[in-house]
Design a protein around this motif. Structure first.
Motif, mmCIF file in Angstrom:
data_model
loop_
_atom_site.group_PDB
_atom_site.id
_atom_site.type_symbol
_atom_site.label_atom_id
_atom_site.label_comp_id
_atom_site.label_asym_id
_atom_site.label_seq_id
_atom_site.Cartn_x
_atom_site.Cartn_y
_atom_site.Cartn_z
ATOM 1 N N GLY A 1 0.789 -1.225 0.000
ATOM 2 C CA GLY A 1 0.000 0.000 0.000
ATOM 3 C C GLY A 1 0.819 1.272 0.000
ATOM 4 O O GLY A 1 0.520 2.220 -0.741
ATOM 5 N N PHE A 2 1.873 1.337 0.818
ATOM 6 C CA PHE A 2 2.677 2.552 0.899
ATOM 7 C C PHE A 2 3.456 2.807 -0.392
ATOM 8 O O PHE A 2 3.655 3.955 -0.785
ATOM 9 C CB PHE A 2 3.619 2.487 2.107
ATOM 10 N N THR A 3 3.875 1.741 -1.057
ATOM 11 C CA THR A 3 4.550 1.908 -2.350
ATOM 12 C C THR A 3 3.575 2.439 -3.396
ATOM 13 O O THR A 3 3.912 3.334 -4.186
ATOM 14 C CB THR A 3 5.146 0.571 -2.823
ATOM 15 N N LEU A 4 2.352 1.915 -3.396
ATOM 16 C CA LEU A 4 1.331 2.410 -4.317
ATOM 17 C C LEU A 4 1.024 3.876 -4.052
ATOM 18 O O LEU A 4 0.866 4.676 -4.979
ATOM 19 C CB LEU A 4 0.047 1.580 -4.185
ATOM 20 N N MET A 5 0.945 4.251 -2.777
ATOM 21 C CA MET A 5 0.690 5.647 -2.414
ATOM 22 C C MET A 5 1.790 6.554 -2.946
ATOM 23 O O MET A 5 1.523 7.628 -3.496
ATOM 24 C CB MET A 5 0.576 5.781 -0.896
ATOM 25 N N LYS A 6 3.028 6.127 -2.782
ATOM 26 C CA LYS A 6 4.161 6.931 -3.274
ATOM 27 C C LYS A 6 4.111 7.073 -4.790
ATOM 28 O O LYS A 6 4.421 8.137 -5.336
ATOM 29 C CB LYS A 6 5.480 6.303 -2.838
ATOM 30 N N LYS A 7 3.720 6.012 -5.486
ATOM 31 C CA LYS A 7 3.617 6.079 -6.946
ATOM 32 C C LYS A 7 2.531 7.068 -7.360
ATOM 33 O O LYS A 7 2.723 7.884 -8.275
ATOM 34 C CB LYS A 7 3.310 4.690 -7.515
ATOM 35 N N LEU A 8 1.382 7.000 -6.711
ATOM 36 C CA LEU A 8 0.281 7.909 -7.020
ATOM 37 C C LEU A 8 0.680 9.361 -6.824
ATOM 38 O O LEU A 8 0.323 10.235 -7.621
ATOM 39 C CB LEU A 8 -0.930 7.598 -6.134
ATOM 40 N N LEU A 9 1.428 9.619 -5.759
ATOM 41 C CA LEU A 9 1.821 10.985 -5.420
ATOM 42 C C LEU A 9 3.107 11.415 -6.119
ATOM 43 O O LEU A 9 3.550 12.557 -5.956
ATOM 44 C CB LEU A 9 1.970 11.115 -3.899
ATOM 45 N N GLY A 10 3.713 10.500 -6.872
ATOM 46 C CA GLY A 10 4.905 10.843 -7.640
ATOM 47 C C GLY A 10 6.133 11.102 -6.799
ATOM 48 O O GLY A 10 6.976 11.929 -7.147
ATOM 49 N N ILE A 11 6.262 10.381 -5.690
ATOM 50 C CA ILE A 11 7.382 10.638 -4.772
ATOM 51 C C ILE A 11 8.197 9.378 -4.486
ATOM 52 O O ILE A 11 9.061 9.389 -3.620
ATOM 53 C CB ILE A 11 6.873 11.229 -3.432
ATOM 54 N N GLU A 12 7.953 8.300 -5.218
ATOM 55 C CA GLU A 12 8.617 7.037 -4.884
ATOM 56 C C GLU A 12 10.116 7.062 -5.175
ATOM 57 O O GLU A 12 10.874 6.274 -4.614
ATOM 58 C CB GLU A 12 7.957 5.849 -5.605
ATOM 59 N N LYS A 13 10.552 8.002 -6.037
ATOM 60 C CA LYS A 13 11.978 8.065 -6.365
ATOM 61 C C LYS A 13 12.727 9.119 -5.547
ATOM 62 O O LYS A 13 13.917 9.328 -5.744
ATOM 63 C CB LYS A 13 12.162 8.334 -7.858
ATOM 64 N N ILE A 14 12.012 9.788 -4.649
ATOM 65 C CA ILE A 14 12.666 10.751 -3.770
ATOM 66 C C ILE A 14 13.250 9.989 -2.588
ATOM 67 O O ILE A 14 12.530 9.310 -1.858
ATOM 68 C CB ILE A 14 11.682 11.829 -3.271
ATOM 69 N N GLU A 15 14.544 10.083 -2.401
ATOM 70 C CA GLU A 15 15.214 9.320 -1.353
ATOM 71 C C GLU A 15 15.186 10.066 -0.018
ATOM 72 O O GLU A 15 15.360 11.289 0.003
ATOM 73 C CB GLU A 15 16.678 9.067 -1.761
#
Length: 260
Positions: free
Chosen positions: A238-252
């Motif tokens: 779920g948290f990975t999906l949330m990051k993808k939706l918000l466009g922040i999954e590649k922010i370290e």
């Protein structure tokens, strides 16, 4: 015509259970992590649009790699990214984004002019792009309203999904309404009010983004699981999906520390 959330009755039992489940699955430390990532995204978008505006005024030109990076940060745009960059000239792209950076104009005017100038054939894509960039450019003024939040033409998105989950009563009309930006702001304001009343710690300007992304990821997982339990194994958590939706999954996270 009624709002999806606001001004509709709610069953108190479902309301309490709904927020109990959300609080269990979305603890304060996760919310704070997302807030940090979204603040960093705002810094990136603000710098980009400010540079676009300056380049437009001085006759400069932005690198295509940078445009690629910005488009990659918007979930519903990613599969259109290559076509946008290949089909639209650098001049059209730069002038379109410069319109969004003109904070002397209202959001409605900027969006209208952007839709006219950004010569791409999918209006939903253009609208998603404009609204998300405006939200992160001026998060205290503009809400996040992309098609996964609520799509006007077919009534889909996580906002009506949330309304159904809460068992709100309605008059039988479908959730297809010609929302204005003001009406959508009213919905988001009510979402903050409802969350605060039920002990969910959501801070502006990103709290609603976080809750809506949680609801959409919940929807995606449940739909896949209902279709096939074996397929659900390949769905990100779920948290990975949330990051993808918000466009922040590649922010370290390390980048967040450096920005503080």
């Amino acid at each position: 015509m009624p709002y999806i959330l606001k001004n509709n009755k709610i069953d108190k039992r479902y309301e309490e259970k709904f927020f109990e489940i959300v609080r269990e699955n979305l603890p304060d430390e996760k919310i704070e992590l997302f807030n940090g990532l979204l603040r960093f995204k705002t810094e990136i978008i603000k710098e980009f649009l400010s540079d676009v505006k300056n380049a437009s005024e001085t006759g400069g030109e932005l690198e295509k790699e940078r445009l690629d990076k910005i488009l990659s940060m918007i979930f519903s745009i990613r599969r259109h990214k290559e076509k946008i960059l290949n089909d639209l000239s650098g001049e059209v792209l730069q002038n379109s984004f410069a319109i969004l950076a003109d904070n002397k104009k209202s959001a409605e005017i900027r969006i209208g002019r952007f839709l006219e100038l950004f010569s791409y054939d999918d209006v939903i894509v253009k609208r998603d792009l404009a609204l998300e960039l405006l939200h992160f450019y001026e998060p205290d003024k503009n809400i996040l309203w992309t098609s996964w939040v609520y799509r006007q033409d077919n009534g889909t998105g996580c906002l009506p999904y949330m309304a159904d989950f809460l068992k709100r009563t309605w008059d039988g009309n479908p959730y297809i309404m010609p929302f204005s930006i003001k009406e959508m702001k009213d919905e988001i304001d009510y979402l903050y009010e409802l969350s605060g009343k039920n002990g969910l710690n959501l801070e502006r300007p990103y709290g609603a983004d976080i809750l809506l992304s949680y609801m959409y990821s919940d929807y995606v997982y449940k739909m896949v699981y209902a279709e096939s339990k074996s397929l659900s194994v390949g769905v990100p958590d779920g948290f990975t999906l949330m990051k993808k939706l918000l466009g922040i999954e590649k922010i370290e996270p390390s980048k967040l520390e450096k920005s503080r």
